[in-house]
Design a protein around this motif. Structure first.
Motif, PDB file in Angstrom:
ATOM      1  N   GLY A 130       0.826  -1.209   0.000  1.00 38.39           N
ATOM      2  CA  GLY A 130       0.000   0.000   0.000  1.00 38.39           C
ATOM      3  C   GLY A 130       0.856   1.253   0.000  1.00 38.39           C
ATOM      4  N   LEU A 131       1.855   1.267   0.885  1.00 36.15           N
ATOM      5  CA  LEU A 131       2.734   2.441   0.971  1.00 36.15           C
ATOM      6  C   LEU A 131       3.520   2.633  -0.322  1.00 36.15           C
ATOM      7  CD1 LEU A 131       4.230   2.504   4.580  1.00 36.15           C
ATOM      8  CD2 LEU A 131       3.180   4.412   3.352  1.00 36.15           C
ATOM      9  N   CYS A 132       4.070   1.522  -0.839  1.00 36.82           N
ATOM     10  CA  CYS A 132       4.887   1.636  -2.052  1.00 36.82           C
ATOM     11  C   CYS A 132       4.039   2.040  -3.257  1.00 36.82           C
ATOM     12  CB  CYS A 132       5.638   0.327  -2.319  1.00 36.82           C
ATOM     13  SG  CYS A 132       6.947   0.043  -1.103  1.00 36.82           S
ATOM     14  N   TRP A 188       1.387   3.804  -3.155  1.00 33.64           N
ATOM     15  CA  TRP A 188       1.043   5.210  -2.966  1.00 33.64           C
ATOM     16  C   TRP A 188       2.227   6.111  -3.363  1.00 33.64           C
ATOM     17  CZ3 TRP A 188       3.384   8.272   0.940  1.00 33.64           C
ATOM     18  CH2 TRP A 188       2.882   9.579   1.031  1.00 33.64           C
TER      19      TRP A 188
END
Lengths: 381, 316
Positions: free
Chosen positions: A318-320, A322
């Protein structure tokens, strides 16, 4: 970087929805560091702007927003109500009650004022001329009406004059008049034939209404055309400047080339390109690799309850994702910005990159946060 | 939700409008693609001589501004140029081409047309009426016309121009034609306006006002279509995960800037939800379409939006 605030009039142009009004207000605030009396004229009745400037509402006459500041500058703001200005102009220029009735009682005036070229644009030009001529302001920032073509407000008034000089107009108004000179007679015969043809479709009444409206405007037009010409000259000179506001996307970049040739035709140089609402990205960061994802997953996992590897993977992905999406967006914006700059033949110094600020711009302080992105560093203080 | 979109595709004439920059052209193309997939013989209409939709479908040059150009099976495009439509109208009315040329080449006529550009809107609607009424055998030539209409303000002027003509002209062919166009515009079974909004304050407020103004003009509008709704991968969970880290692994931005950006994104998502809620309460929302990154100016993006429209239009 930035806009020269040395002008007497700064015209802010751009299509609808790009943030012209907000940037115009921010430019007004920015100018207070250089100029004593600054006026922002907006066409957009957005209440949000009044709120941001700390006013109850924007009015048809200038209101003081703030100042004098420690540097001595004071800012005024007003909203230009073009319909009302046009009505005022009709009152002022057409002293003869009969020609005034000719306009006001004309059904076209009631229905189609906007459909006649330039009535709103004339109003904006005339008001601007008046405000500038008053000498009350050192700088006027004009937020122009949204238009598909950002420069329509400059040349719409001109189109009216072409018709007012034409044979058709004269023939429509005075169908019975016989023109003496033989050269004219031939012209008139052609025109009469055309009128009788159009009549079959529209009826004569309609043609006469339109013509009557345009002719009743003639006196008004004569009164205004000198002002419009003078203003045009002023805007082309060193005393006037233009800033174009766009959002950096591929469509805008494509339209810019066309806009550029239009500017050339008008003899106008663009002072600055304001790229609005740019994404604040991550300079120098590259798209994430598998390795980064695994590292991040490894760093997150120990913080989670035991036996939840799926959660760690989901969070890491999710972070990557984003970060990657943000990078893609900034890259696309940067690409469009460069295309715009080259299509408009501007130097990098003439391009202002204004970030999308978080939250809404509902106070003067919030508007002031835009200033550093708009004005030259060596111009400030 | 689904019935709204399905109902929309049962009309004959859809005007896509909204504040400048909301994505009217993209939505026009996406609805057209969805309709063509559903078997509707669809014509997309752009109201100027610089159409953008053919570019989206990979056509670099505009082949014709007079005849519709095929983009896909069941999907066609027309650049409705007022000057061309005026000539066609005059040719139908006057029948003799040389007379039409005489009129259009007259310098007085040319100057009149320049000075009073309102005729352009009238002829645009007239041409749309003509397209709507055309038939082939017993079937209409087009199942659905989708118009990439001007932004709100000009859009309202366009929609109500037959009313203005009817108030001004009391007899003659022009009045008859304006009345026919008006009856098409006022027929809720055939015509609908589709307001497109973004999830932000100015466009949300303008959309609500637009729908009120349409009602006052007896024009049927469907609920708003919310475009570019953030599918924020940014979430509170991601922020919480960041807070657990001491430093960011190599290859990622530093923790502080990621945190700041995530906060911004969450903040925006919150505002977007508030304004979506505002539109939903005031006038309803028929469909939400996601913001595509980067901007959906490629066919892939439009296909994705079309698939969502198609799903919303299908019976459940």
């Amino acid at each position: 970087m930035g806009i020269s605030l040395e002008r007497e009039i700064l015209v802010v142009v751009g299509t609808g929805g790009v943030g012209k009004t907000t940037l115009s207000a921010a430019l007004g605030l920015a100018a207070l560091e250089r100029k004593e009396r600054v006026l922002v004229v907006t066409i957009d009745p957005a209440q949000r702007l009044a709120d941001a400037l700390g006013l109850d509402s924007l009015t048809h006459t200038p209101q003081r927003v703030c100042g004098p500041t420690p540097g001595g500058g004071a800012l005024w703001a007003m909203m230009l109500d073009t319909k009302r200005t046009f009505d005022e102009l009709v009152e002022r220029y057409l002293r003869d009650p009969e020609s005034r009735r000719g306009i006001v009682e004309n059904p076209i005036f009631q229905n189609l004022t906007d459909a006649v070229s330039g009535s709103r644009e004339y109003s904006a030009m005339e008001k601007l001329f008046e405000l500038h001529a008053s000498g009350d302001y050192d700088l006027i920032v004009l937020d122009t009406p949204p238009a598909t073509h950002a420069l329509d407000f400059l040349d719409a008034p001109r189109r009216l004059s072409g018709f007012l000089d034409s044979n058709l107009q004269k023939a429509l108004l005075k169908p019975a008049v016989v023109v003496g000179r033989s050269g004219f007679r031939a012209l008139r015969r052609g025109t009469d034939a055309v009128i009788s043809i159009i009549r079959r479709i529209t009826g004569l009444e309609f043609l006469q209404l339109i013509s009557g409206f345009l002719v009743a405007l003639e006196d008004l037009w004569k009164g205004l055309s000198q002002h419009a010409d003078a203003l045009h000259e002023l805007l082309r000179s060193e005393r006037g400047g233009f800033a174009l506001v766009v959002q950096p996307n591929p469509v805008q970049a494509k339209r810019a080339a066309e806009f550029s040739s239009r500017l050339d035709a008008e003899g106008i140089r663009l002072d600055a390109l304001l790229l609005n609402r740019m994404t604040a990205g991550f300079p120098g960061v590259k798209p994430t690799s598998e390795k980064t994802r695994e590292d991040l997953c490894g760093a997150i996992a120990p913080q989670l309850p035991p036996h939840s590897p799926e959660t760690a993977t989901a969070l890491s992905d999710g972070l990557c994702d984003w970060v990657d999406a943000t990078l893609r967006r900034t890259e696309a914006e940067e690409q469009a910005s460069l295309e715009l700059q080259s299509a408009l033949r501007l130097t990098p110094e003439q391009v202002c990159r204004v970030p999308r600020l978080s939250g809404e711009l509902h106070s003067r302080e919030a508007l002031s946060a835009l200033i550093p992105y708009l004005v030259k560093r060596n111009d400030r203080g | 939700m689904s019935s709204d979109v399905a109902g929309l595709l049962h009309k004959r004439l859809i005007f896509v409008t909204g504040k400048g920059g909301v994505g009217k052209t993209t939505i026009t193309a996406a609805i057209g693609l969805a309709a063509s997939h559903l078997g509707l013989h669809t014509l997309l209409v752009e109201l100027g001589d610089r159409p953008e939709i053919p570019h989206l479908f990979g056509r670099s040059e505009i082949e014709s501004d007079e005849a519709p150009v095929g983009l896909r099976e069941n999907l066609f495009h027309l650049a409705l140029v007022p000057e061309v439509a005026l000539r066609e109208y005059l040719e139908i009315q006057l029948r003799v081409r040389s007379i039409v040329r005489l009129v259009l080449r007259n310098s007085g006529v040319r100057r009149l047309l320049e000075a009073a550009p309102g005729w352009r809107d009238l002829i645009r609607l007239g041409k749309l009426w003509h397209l709507e009424t055309r038939s082939e055998g017993d079937a209409p030539r087009w199942d659905l016309l989708i118009v990439d209409a001007p932004a709100t303000g000009h859009g309202l002027t366009l929609f109500s121009i037959p009313d203005a003509v009817l108030e001004t002209v009391r007899s003659g062919p022009l009045r008859r034609h304006a009345a026919a166009v008006q009856s098409l515009m006022h027929d809720p079974a055939r015509t609908s306006v589709l307001p497109v909004t973004l999830p932000e304050e100015l466009s949300a407020r303008e959309t609500v006002q637009l729908i009120e103004s349409l009602e006052a003009r007896q024009l049927k509008s469907c609920a708003a279509l919310a475009n570019a709704v953030h599918r924020a991968p940014a979430s509170a969970e991601l922020l919480a995960a960041l807070d657990q880290l001491d430093s960011s692994p190599p290859g990622l931005p530093d923790l502080d800037s990621m945190r700041a950006r995530l906060h911004d994104d969450l903040d925006r998502a919150k505002h977007e939800n508030e304004w979506l809620g505002f539109v939903r309460d005031q006038v309803g929302i028929c469909l939400e379409l996601p913001r595509l990154e980067p901007a959906p100016k490629s066919l892939d993006g439009i296909e994705e939006l079309a698939a969502r429209i198609q799903t919303a239009a299908s019976p459940r």
